[in-house]
Motif scaffolding. Structure first.
Motif, PDB file in Angstrom:
ATOM      1  N   GLN B 181       0.822  -1.215   0.000  1.00 30.23           N
ATOM      2  CA  GLN B 181       0.000   0.000   0.000  1.00 30.23           C
ATOM      3  C   GLN B 181       0.858   1.267   0.000  1.00 30.23           C
ATOM      4  O   GLN B 181       0.639   2.159  -0.808  1.00 30.23           O
ATOM      5  CB  GLN B 181      -1.005  -0.064   1.173  1.00 30.23           C
ATOM      6  CG  GLN B 181      -1.939   1.116   1.289  1.00 30.23           C
ATOM      7  CD  GLN B 181      -1.501   2.040   2.435  1.00 30.23           C
ATOM      8  OE1 GLN B 181      -0.335   2.075   2.780  1.00 30.23           O
ATOM      9  NE2 GLN B 181      -2.452   2.778   2.995  1.00 30.23           N
ATOM     10  N   PRO B 182       1.880   1.381   0.862  1.00 36.10           N
ATOM     11  CA  PRO B 182       2.726   2.581   0.778  1.00 36.10           C
ATOM     12  C   PRO B 182       3.509   2.667  -0.543  1.00 36.10           C
ATOM     13  O   PRO B 182       3.733   3.768  -1.054  1.00 36.10           O
ATOM     14  CB  PRO B 182       3.664   2.470   1.980  1.00 36.10           C
ATOM     15  CG  PRO B 182       3.460   1.127   2.564  1.00 36.10           C
ATOM     16  CD  PRO B 182       2.185   0.574   2.063  1.00 36.10           C
ATOM     17  N   ALA B 183       3.923   1.533  -1.086  1.00 36.52           N
ATOM     18  CA  ALA B 183       4.599   1.562  -2.394  1.00 36.52           C
ATOM     19  C   ALA B 183       3.639   2.145  -3.432  1.00 36.52           C
ATOM     20  O   ALA B 183       4.027   2.948  -4.289  1.00 36.52           O
ATOM     21  CB  ALA B 183       5.053   0.160  -2.794  1.00 36.52           C
ATOM     22  N   ALA B 184       2.360   1.770  -3.336  1.00 32.15           N
ATOM     23  CA  ALA B 184       1.352   2.283  -4.267  1.00 32.15           C
ATOM     24  C   ALA B 184       1.181   3.796  -4.101  1.00 32.15           C
ATOM     25  O   ALA B 184       1.058   4.526  -5.084  1.00 32.15           O
ATOM     26  CB  ALA B 184       0.010   1.588  -4.027  1.00 32.15           C
ATOM     27  N   TYR B 185       1.185   4.264  -2.867  1.00 32.48           N
ATOM     28  CA  TYR B 185       0.964   5.692  -2.599  1.00 32.48           C
ATOM     29  C   TYR B 185       2.133   6.558  -3.066  1.00 32.48           C
ATOM     30  O   TYR B 185       1.999   7.765  -3.183  1.00 32.48           O
ATOM     31  CB  TYR B 185       0.747   5.913  -1.090  1.00 32.48           C
ATOM     32  CG  TYR B 185      -0.632   5.541  -0.581  1.00 32.48           C
ATOM     33  CD1 TYR B 185      -1.557   4.884  -1.388  1.00 32.48           C
ATOM     34  CD2 TYR B 185      -1.023   5.856   0.716  1.00 32.48           C
ATOM     35  CE1 TYR B 185      -2.808   4.547  -0.917  1.00 32.48           C
ATOM     36  CE2 TYR B 185      -2.286   5.529   1.199  1.00 32.48           C
ATOM     37  CZ  TYR B 185      -3.172   4.870   0.372  1.00 32.48           C
ATOM     38  OH  TYR B 185      -4.413   4.542   0.843  1.00 32.48           O
ATOM     39  N   THR B 186       3.293   5.946  -3.268  1.00 34.90           N
ATOM     40  CA  THR B 186       4.480   6.732  -3.619  1.00 34.90           C
ATOM     41  C   THR B 186       5.077   6.343  -4.974  1.00 34.90           C
ATOM     42  O   THR B 186       6.214   6.694  -5.273  1.00 34.90           O
ATOM     43  CB  THR B 186       5.574   6.571  -2.526  1.00 34.90           C
ATOM     44  OG1 THR B 186       5.777   5.172  -2.279  1.00 34.90           O
ATOM     45  CG2 THR B 186       5.162   7.249  -1.227  1.00 34.90           C
ATOM     46  N   GLY B 187       4.306   5.597  -5.777  1.00 36.22           N
ATOM     47  CA  GLY B 187       4.739   5.296  -7.146  1.00 36.22           C
ATOM     48  C   GLY B 187       5.866   4.289  -7.254  1.00 36.22           C
ATOM     49  O   GLY B 187       6.662   4.337  -8.198  1.00 36.22           O
ATOM     50  N   LEU B 188       5.958   3.371  -6.288  1.00 33.55           N
ATOM     51  CA  LEU B 188       7.063   2.409  -6.286  1.00 33.55           C
ATOM     52  C   LEU B 188       6.557   0.977  -6.454  1.00 33.55           C
ATOM     53  O   LEU B 188       5.351   0.725  -6.472  1.00 33.55           O
ATOM     54  CB  LEU B 188       7.828   2.528  -4.965  1.00 33.55           C
ATOM     55  CG  LEU B 188       8.469   3.901  -4.695  1.00 33.55           C
ATOM     56  CD1 LEU B 188       8.979   3.973  -3.258  1.00 33.55           C
ATOM     57  CD2 LEU B 188       9.609   4.169  -5.676  1.00 33.55           C
ATOM     58  N   VAL B 189       7.513   0.053  -6.561  1.00 36.74           N
ATOM     59  CA  VAL B 189       7.202  -1.367  -6.612  1.00 36.74           C
ATOM     60  C   VAL B 189       7.418  -1.943  -5.212  1.00 36.74           C
ATOM     61  O   VAL B 189       8.443  -1.676  -4.583  1.00 36.74           O
ATOM     62  CB  VAL B 189       8.124  -2.097  -7.618  1.00 36.74           C
ATOM     63  CG1 VAL B 189       7.889  -3.608  -7.578  1.00 36.74           C
ATOM     64  CG2 VAL B 189       7.904  -1.553  -9.023  1.00 36.74           C
ATOM     65  N   GLY B 190       6.441  -2.706  -4.717  1.00 37.48           N
ATOM     66  CA  GLY B 190       6.591  -3.335  -3.398  1.00 37.48           C
ATOM     67  C   GLY B 190       6.183  -4.792  -3.464  1.00 37.48           C
ATOM     68  O   GLY B 190       5.161  -5.125  -4.061  1.00 37.48           O
ATOM     69  N   LEU B 191       6.981  -5.647  -2.856  1.00 34.10           N
ATOM     70  CA  LEU B 191       6.690  -7.091  -2.887  1.00 34.10           C
ATOM     71  C   LEU B 191       6.471  -7.641  -1.482  1.00 34.10           C
ATOM     72  O   LEU B 191       7.280  -7.430  -0.588  1.00 34.10           O
ATOM     73  CB  LEU B 191       7.863  -7.842  -3.525  1.00 34.10           C
ATOM     74  CG  LEU B 191       7.774  -9.380  -3.477  1.00 34.10           C
ATOM     75  CD1 LEU B 191       6.717  -9.908  -4.454  1.00 34.10           C
ATOM     76  CD2 LEU B 191       9.126 -10.022  -3.780  1.00 34.10           C
ATOM     77  N   LYS B 192       5.339  -8.364  -1.307  1.00 35.78           N
ATOM     78  CA  LYS B 192       5.142  -9.185  -0.112  1.00 35.78           C
ATOM     79  C   LYS B 192       5.394 -10.604  -0.577  1.00 35.78           C
ATOM     80  O   LYS B 192       4.579 -11.173  -1.283  1.00 35.78           O
ATOM     81  CB  LYS B 192       3.715  -9.038   0.410  1.00 35.78           C
ATOM     82  CG  LYS B 192       3.505  -9.468   1.842  1.00 35.78           C
ATOM     83  CD  LYS B 192       3.322 -10.906   2.162  1.00 35.78           C
ATOM     84  CE  LYS B 192       2.276 -11.732   1.521  1.00 35.78           C
ATOM     85  NZ  LYS B 192       2.386 -13.143   1.992  1.00 35.78           N
ATOM     86  N   PRO B 193       6.548 -11.176  -0.245  1.00 32.64           N
ATOM     87  CA  PRO B 193       6.858 -12.535  -0.718  1.00 32.64           C
ATOM     88  C   PRO B 193       5.961 -13.590  -0.061  1.00 32.64           C
ATOM     89  O   PRO B 193       5.245 -13.302   0.890  1.00 32.64           O
ATOM     90  CB  PRO B 193       8.310 -12.728  -0.296  1.00 32.64           C
ATOM     91  CG  PRO B 193       8.845 -11.370   0.006  1.00 32.64           C
ATOM     92  CD  PRO B 193       7.665 -10.586   0.504  1.00 32.64           C
ATOM     93  N   THR B 194       6.035 -14.801  -0.590  1.00 35.15           N
ATOM     94  CA  THR B 194       5.324 -15.944  -0.009  1.00 35.15           C
ATOM     95  C   THR B 194       5.742 -16.124   1.449  1.00 35.15           C
ATOM     96  O   THR B 194       6.923 -16.007   1.788  1.00 35.15           O
ATOM     97  CB  THR B 194       5.672 -17.243  -0.773  1.00 35.15           C
ATOM     98  OG1 THR B 194       5.422 -17.045  -2.160  1.00 35.15           O
ATOM     99  CG2 THR B 194       4.856 -18.428  -0.258  1.00 35.15           C
ATOM    100  N   TYR B 195       4.760 -16.437   2.308  1.00 38.26           N
ATOM    101  CA  TYR B 195       5.051 -16.721   3.712  1.00 38.26           C
ATOM    102  C   TYR B 195       6.016 -17.903   3.790  1.00 38.26           C
ATOM    103  O   TYR B 195       5.792 -18.929   3.154  1.00 38.26           O
ATOM    104  CB  TYR B 195       3.748 -17.047   4.440  1.00 38.26           C
ATOM    105  CG  TYR B 195       3.893 -17.189   5.925  1.00 38.26           C
ATOM    106  CD1 TYR B 195       3.965 -16.067   6.737  1.00 38.26           C
ATOM    107  CD2 TYR B 195       3.964 -18.441   6.518  1.00 38.26           C
ATOM    108  CE1 TYR B 195       4.103 -16.187   8.108  1.00 38.26           C
ATOM    109  CE2 TYR B 195       4.103 -18.567   7.883  1.00 38.26           C
ATOM    110  CZ  TYR B 195       4.170 -17.432   8.680  1.00 38.26           C
ATOM    111  OH  TYR B 195       4.314 -17.568  10.033  1.00 38.26           O
ATOM    112  N   GLY B 196       7.095 -17.732   4.540  1.00 43.25           N
ATOM    113  CA  GLY B 196       8.046 -18.846   4.680  1.00 43.25           C
ATOM    114  C   GLY B 196       9.252 -18.746   3.767  1.00 43.25           C
ATOM    115  O   GLY B 196      10.111 -19.619   3.780  1.00 43.25           O
ATOM    116  N   THR B 197       9.319 -17.669   2.946  1.00 41.85           N
ATOM    117  CA  THR B 197      10.486 -17.533   2.050  1.00 41.85           C
ATOM    118  C   THR B 197      11.583 -16.698   2.711  1.00 41.85           C
ATOM    119  O   THR B 197      12.606 -17.229   3.132  1.00 41.85           O
ATOM    120  CB  THR B 197      10.091 -16.923   0.695  1.00 41.85           C
ATOM    121  OG1 THR B 197       9.368 -15.708   0.914  1.00 41.85           O
ATOM    122  CG2 THR B 197       9.246 -17.889  -0.111  1.00 41.85           C
ATOM    123  N   VAL B 198      11.347 -15.375   2.817  1.00 35.93           N
ATOM    124  CA  VAL B 198      12.359 -14.496   3.410  1.00 35.93           C
ATOM    125  C   VAL B 198      12.267 -14.605   4.939  1.00 35.93           C
ATOM    126  O   VAL B 198      11.198 -14.444   5.519  1.00 35.93           O
ATOM    127  CB  VAL B 198      12.139 -13.033   2.961  1.00 35.93           C
ATOM    128  CG1 VAL B 198      13.192 -12.124   3.592  1.00 35.93           C
ATOM    129  CG2 VAL B 198      12.171 -12.930   1.444  1.00 35.93           C
TER     130      VAL B 198
END
Lengths: 95, 473
Positions: B181-198
Motif C-alpha cells: 500500500q505505501p509503495a502504491a501511494y508513492t509510485g514504487l514497486v513493493g513485494l510481499k513474498p510468499t510466507y516462509g520464504t524471506v
C-alpha cells in the motif's frame, strides 16, 4: 461493550487507561466487533471440509535448552535493561 | 561527479561501480546529501547511521579484491522494526525508545555479507499498526510525491526514503499490506513474498502468521534482485520453508483473474476503478487472457484479519513490560510498573488492538471470533487455490483510494483499516503479492495495481510486473 468490561480488559492487558480513553475504546471496540462479526455467519456456511485446517500452520517445537553459547550476549542484554545490578536485571519484588 | 539518482537502478549502479564511473563512497555520499537536504521536511529516516561511509569503504574493498556481488555498495534503508546489531531499533514506538539491537536479523546479515550499505532506519506506524505512518512516535512521514498527503503505512518511512531518492531501495515488513500500500501511494514497486520464504529472524513480531519481510524499489528488476538475495532457508526462523519445497507449478503468465464484483464494490474511488479498467484493456491488447473470477470468501479477508491480527499481536506485544529493554516507568509495585509503562509506551491504536486481541481470545468468545476466523481463513486458502487452477495470477487495485491527506482517516479507524482491503488476502492466504505503478493520477500521485500469485510464484509476479512496466507507462 460496557465500561466495566473495558476496564477489566485494560487490567488484563496491563495498560493504564483513563476514563475518557475507556469510553472511546468502548465505542471503537463496538464498531470493529460489528465489522468482524460477519465472519461468524460466513464460518457457519462453510463445510467442515473447506474449513479444515489442512493448510494451517502448525507449531514448531524444540527442546527447552539453551541454544546460544553462554556469556556472548550478556553485556549487550544487560545494557538494554532499564535497571541492572552486575549481570542481573533488577525488577520490583513480585511477592 | 553528479550521479543521477532519480533514474538509478541496482543494475545500473552495479555496472557503474564495476566500471569505476564512481565509487561506493561517492554513491553513498550522494544519497547522504539528498537525505541532508530533504529529510528534515519528509521525515523518512528517524536515524541516519554514522558509519555509512565506513560501510561504503568496505564495499570498495570488495570491488578491489574481486568479492563484490550485485548488492555490494548498494545504499539501502531499513524499517525501524528490523534489528541491526549495535543500532537502536524501536518499531516506531515509545515503548522501545533506547532499545539497542544485540544481533543482526537474517536479512540484515545477508545484506552486510553482500556489502550493501545500510543508510539508516526509517519511520513507521507505531508497532507497524496503521496505514498512514501518522501513528509513529517520531511524527508522520510526508509523501514525497505530494507533501500534504500520507505516504501510506505502516512502511511510510521506507517508501519515502526511496521515493525522495534518499535510498536506492528499502527493506520493510508487510503484515496486511504494509509494503504494497505505501509503495502504491508513492509510485514504487513493493513485494510481499510468499510466507516462509524471506526469514523473519530479527524482525519485531506483529502477527506472526502474517508477517513477511520484502523489498521496496523503483522497478521490478530491483525487487527481483533483492528477493533472490534473501529467498533463503533459515534455521533461525521456524516457519522458514526448505528450498526444495519452494516450488510453483506455473512457469508463465497467460491468464489473469479479475475479481470484478469485488473491484467494483463499495468504498473504491472512481479514479481507481477507471485506472483498473484501463489497465485491463492494455493487458488484453498485450495478448493476455482476462478471466472474470468470483472470490466470495476472499472478500471477507479483512474481517478475518482483524480478528487474527489483534489476537496474535496481543500475545507478541506482551513482552514489552519495561523490565528488559525500552521504556520503564516506575510504579508503586510490579503490576503498576507494567500498567504505567504500557499505558504510556504504546500508542492509541496499539492499545486498542491489544485489547481487541485479548477480547477475541477470551473464554466465551474464542470460538465465535478466533475459531470462526481460522475456519474462514482456511476456506479462503482453498478458494484461492481453486481459482489458481483456472488463472495464473489475480489482479486488483493495490488500494481502494489514492494517497489521502493527513488527518483524513485518523478519527475513523474503520476507514483507515479499509485501505488494506485488497492487500490483506495475500497475508491471510500466505501467497505473494506485488504492487506495480499503473499510470499517472491527479495531484502528482500515481495509480497502482496488485498481482497475486500462488505460493512460491514470485517469478510470475516479476514476469507480469516487467510487462506492465512496458505497457502501462
Amino acid at each position: 461493550m460496557t465500561l466495566p468490561e473495558v476496564q477489566k480488559l485494560a487490567d488484563l492487558i496491563r495498560i493504564d487507561m483513563d476514563q475518557a480513553e475507556l469510553e472511546s475504546v468502548a465505542r471503537d471496540m463496538d464498531a470493529v466487533l460489528a465489522y468482524v462479526d460477519q465472519i461468524r455467519a460466513v464460518a457457519a456456511s462453510i463445510s467442515e471440509a473447506d474449513g479444515n485446517p489442512e493448510l494451517t500452520l502448525t507449531n514448531v517445537m524444540r527442546a527447552d535448552t539453551g541454544t546460544l553459547p553462554e556469556g556472548v550476549y550478556t553485556d549487550a542484554v544487560v545494557a538494554n535493561a532499564p535497571e541492572h545490578d552486575g549481570n542481573f536485571i533488577k525488577v520490583k519484588k513480585i511477592l | 561527479m553528479k550521479i543521477n539518482l532519480q533514474n538509478l537502478t541496482i543494475e545500473k549502479a552495479h555496472t557503474a561501480l564495476l566500471a569505476g564511473e564512481y565509487s561506493a563512497v561517492e554513491l553513498a555520499q550522494a544519497y547522504l546529501n539528498v537525505i541532508a537536504e530533504k529529510n528534515a521536511d519528509i521525515n523518512a529516516y528517524v536515524e541516519v547511521y554514522t558509519d555509512v561511509l565506513e560501510q561504503a569503504k568496505h564495499a570498495e574493498e570488495m570491488f578491489k579484491n574481486g568479492t563484490a556481488t550485485i548488492l555490494t555498495g548498494i545504499p539501502i534503508s531499513v524499517k525501524d522494526n528490523m534489528l541491526v546489531k549495535g543500532k537502536e531499533s524501536t518499531g516506531g514506538s515509545d515503548i522501545l525508545k533506547g532499545h539497542i539491537s544485540i544481533y543482526d536479523g537474517t536479512v540484515i546479515a545477508e545484506l552486510k555479507k553482500a556489502g550493501a550499505v545500510l543508510l539508516g532506519r526509517t519511520n513507521m506506524d507505531d508497532s507497524a499498526m496503521g496505514s498512514s505512518t501518522e501513528t509513529s512516535c517520531y511524527g508522520p512521514t510526508k509523501n514525497p510525491l505530494a507533501l500534504d498527503r500520507v505516504p501510506g503505512g505502516s512502511s511510510g518511512g521506507p517508501v519515502a526514503s526511496v521515493a525522495m531518492d534518499g535510498a536506492l531501495a528499502a527493506f520493510a515488513s508487510d503484515t496486511g499490506g504494509s509494503i504494497r500500500q505505501p509503495a502504491a501511494y508513492t509510485g514504487l514497486v513493493g513485494l510481499k513474498p510468499t510466507y516462509g520464504t524471506v526469514s523473519r529472524y530479527g524482525l519485531m513480531a506483529l502477527a506472526s502468521s502474517f508477517d513477511q519481510i520484502g523489498p521496496v524499489t523503483k522497478n521490478v528488476a530491483d525487487t527481483e534482485i533483492l528477493f533472490n538475495a534473501t529467498n533463503i532457508y533459515d534455521t533461525m526462523d521456524s516457519t522458514s520453508v526448505p528450498m526444495e519445497k519452494r516450488v510453483c507449478a506455473k512457469t508463465a503468465v497467460k491468464k489473469i483473474g479479475i475479481p470484478r464484483s469485488w473491484v467494483n464494490g463499495e468504498g473504491i474511488e472512481e479514479s481507481i476503478k477507471k485506472n483498473f479498467e484501463e489497465t485491463c484493456t492494455k493487458l488484453k491488447d498485450a495478448g493476455y487472457e482476462l478471466v472474470d473470477i468470483e472470490l466470495p470468501l476472499t472478500e471477507h479477508s479483512l474481517a478475518v484479519y482483524y480478528v487474527i491480527l489483534p489476537a496474535e499481536a496481543s500475545s507478541n506485544l506482551a513482552r514489552y513490560d519495561g523490565m528488559r529493554y525500552g521504556l520503564s516507568l516506575p510504579g508503586k509495585d510490579l503490576l503498576d510498573t507494567y500498567k504505567k509503562t504500557r499505558g504510556v509506551g504504546f500508542g492509541k491504536e496499539v492499545r486498542r488492538r491489544i485489547m481487541l486481541g485479548t477480547y477475541v481470545l477470551s473464554h466465551g468468545y474464542y470460538d465465535a471470533y478466533y475459531g470462526s476466523a481460522v475456519k474462514v481463513q482456511n476456506a479462503i486458502r482453498k478458494e484461492l487455490a481453486n481459482v489458481f487452477e483456472k488463472v495464473d495470477v489475480i489482479m486488483t487495485p493495490t488500494a481502494p483510494t489514492l494517497a489521502f491527506k493527513f488527518g483524513e482517516k485518523m478519527n475513523d479507524p474503520m476507514a483507515m483499516k479499509l485501505s488494506d482491503l485488497f492487500t490483506v488476502p495475500a497475508n491471510v492466504a500466505g501467497i505473494p503479492g506485488i504492487s506495480i505503478p499503473s499510470g499517472k493520477a491527479e495531484n502528482n500521485l500515481v495509480h497502482s495495481i496488485q498481482f497475486m500469485a500462488p505460493h512460491y510464484g514470485e517469478n510470475l509476479l516479476f514476469e507480469i510486473g516487467k510487462k506492465c512496466e512496458e505497457i502501462l507507462k
